[in-house]
Design a protein around this motif. Structure first.
Motif, PDB file in Angstrom:
ATOM      1  N   ARG A 146      47.674  40.146  43.313  1.00 39.91           N
ATOM      2  CA  ARG A 146      48.387  38.868  43.404  1.00 39.91           C
ATOM      3  C   ARG A 146      47.480  37.777  43.958  1.00 39.91           C
ATOM      4  NH1 ARG A 146      53.933  41.603  45.916  1.00 39.91           N
ATOM      5  NH2 ARG A 146      54.629  42.525  43.943  1.00 39.91           N
ATOM      6  N   TYR A 197      44.968  36.861  41.169  1.00 33.53           N
ATOM      7  CA  TYR A 197      45.570  36.047  40.106  1.00 33.53           C
ATOM      8  C   TYR A 197      45.638  34.586  40.544  1.00 33.53           C
ATOM      9  CZ  TYR A 197      47.059  40.393  37.843  1.00 33.53           C
ATOM     10  OH  TYR A 197      47.085  41.624  37.236  1.00 33.53           O
ATOM     11  N   LYS A 250      49.987  33.814  44.504  1.00 35.10           N
ATOM     12  CA  LYS A 250      50.223  34.041  43.073  1.00 35.10           C
ATOM     13  C   LYS A 250      51.022  32.891  42.461  1.00 35.10           C
ATOM     14  CE  LYS A 250      51.218  35.996  39.055  1.00 35.10           C
ATOM     15  NZ  LYS A 250      52.332  35.164  38.591  1.00 35.10           N
TER      16      LYS A 250
END
Length: 405
Positions: A239, A242, A317
């Protein structure tokens, strides 16, 4: 907190930035995994940075890997390969943190050699609600298990050599989450054809089914029925990355947009002189910086094992996904019809939209943030209640200090 790169990390960042920049000059055909760049990353030592020394790595650590990933993302590299790198990094963390010595000895050399792994989390019917997974691990005689179920939209599934699969002990209701680490060629495993997606065509994804796949305790990553905490630890790292990659992918796009706005004239002046154009460029930068620094903070908390880490990973994220999509739309509007035509801007918009779902949807992460806020609030209330002093026993306010004290 990690606020600047060391000289060694700056060199690592520059090395992988250069690899990414060179790889964009000769990208593979649409729909093909970029095997050439993947091997270049391995040869340059990307995986050695995070694989322990006793298994052939350098043990430089996750901050060194973060510098490498950031350099690659800022090079203009399309997001597809970056998502592959993040998925593979999750497998390294799974082994590093939760694997047995036998599993590390077996799989770390394969990761160092560049073999693709897959992580199967989402079910076709329940998505990423892992407590509701219908992929079942059923205990059999002689300390063996049977794995049945299906996963979908799994990165690397069409080309992977091994996989980490999220399942649940049969009969455990919403509990009993388990993780198994298995070879992709075991009898009973079937992988579908590559998915047809809106963007990120160089990231191979597909579905996987498991039909009476026979396993034993050596396939378990961690303890059977107690895998949820380990899974959260593994996916939290992804996360963060990303969010970081989503932000840094915009860096070269923003630089070219500033050049375009400087050269392009309307009404007798460069469009950069128009306030509405300035606002678009500034909003892209603000989104990037917010996602970037939140990602750094989340990584710092995660590596330290601090309480708020899981919440911050979801925040990173969301911010990264929002900045990528909003930034891509700003670019499309800034370039006008030129941006809508087939090319760099429209390609980036299609690829950026993947951040809305990869690593969990916005809705799922907001639910996680609420749950973590509630958990942290309740935890804070307990010591406060224990240390509260009755009003009559509190000390009287101290007198004001005399002038000159």
């Amino acid at each position: 907190m990690h606020l600047q790169w060391t000289p060694e990390q700056r060199a690592t960042r520059a090395l992988f930035h250069d690899i990414g920049a060179r790889s964009t000059l000769d990208r593979p055909r649409p729909g093909a995994f970029d095997t050439e760049t993947w091997h270049l990353l391995g040869e340059a030592g990307l995986w050695r940075l995070i694989v322990p020394k006793e298994h052939g790595g350098d043990g430089a650590g996750w901050w060194a890997f973060t510098a490498a990933l950031e350099g690659l993302a800022a090079s203009g590299r399309a997001p597809g390969l970056l998502l592959s790198v993040i998925a593979q990094a999750g497998l390294v963390r799974a082994l590093e943190r939760h694997g047995t010595s036998a599993q590390r000895a077996r799989f770390f050399p394969r990761l160092l050699a560049g073999e693709l792994g897959a992580t199967g989390i989402a079910d076709p019917d329940t998505g990423t609600d892992v407590r509701s997974t219908s992929t079942l691990l059923t205990a059999q005689a002689n300390e063996t298990f049977r794995l049945d179920g299906a996963k979908y939209n799994i990165a690397h599934a069409p080309e992977c050599g091994f996989m980490l699969v999220v399942c649940k002990l049969a009969g455990e209701g919403r509990e009993g989450i388990s993780l198994v680490l298995i070879d992709a060629d075991l009898p009973g495993i079937r992988v579908g054809a590559p998915d047809a997606k809106l963007g990120n065509h160089d990231l191979p994804t597909s579905w996987i089914t498991f039909d009476d796949v026979r396993l034993d305790y050596g396939h378990l990553l961690g303890e059977a029925g107690r895998g949820l905490r380990n899974l959260i630890d593994i996916v939290s790292l992804g996360r963060i990355y990303y969010g970081l990659v989503a932000a840094w992918c915009l860096e070269p796009m923003l630089a070219r947009a500033v050049d375009y706005a400087t050269d392009r004239e309307t009404f007798g002046v460069p469009i950069l002189d128009h306030q509405h154009v300035q606002r678009r460029l500034v909003d892209i930068r603000i989104g990037m910086e917010a996602a970037r620094w939140t990602s750094y903070a989340a990584l710092d908390r995660l590596l330290r094992g601090e309480d708020e880490a899981v919440m911050l990973c979801s925040v990173a994220k969301i911010l990264g996904a929002d900045s990528a999509v909003a930034g891509a739309l700003h670019l499309l509007r800034l370039y006008g019809s030129k941006g809508y035509q087939a090319g760099e801007v429209s390609d980036f918009l299609r690829d950026a939209l993947a951040f809305c779902s990869v690593g969990g949807t916005d809705e799922m992460h907001r639910r996680n943030i609420v749950n973590q806020m509630t958990r942290l609030h309740r935890r804070a209330e307990v010591p406060a209640a224990r240390t509260a002093v009755p009003p009559l026993l509190r000390a009287a306010p101290a007198p004001l200090a005399a002038a000159g004290d």
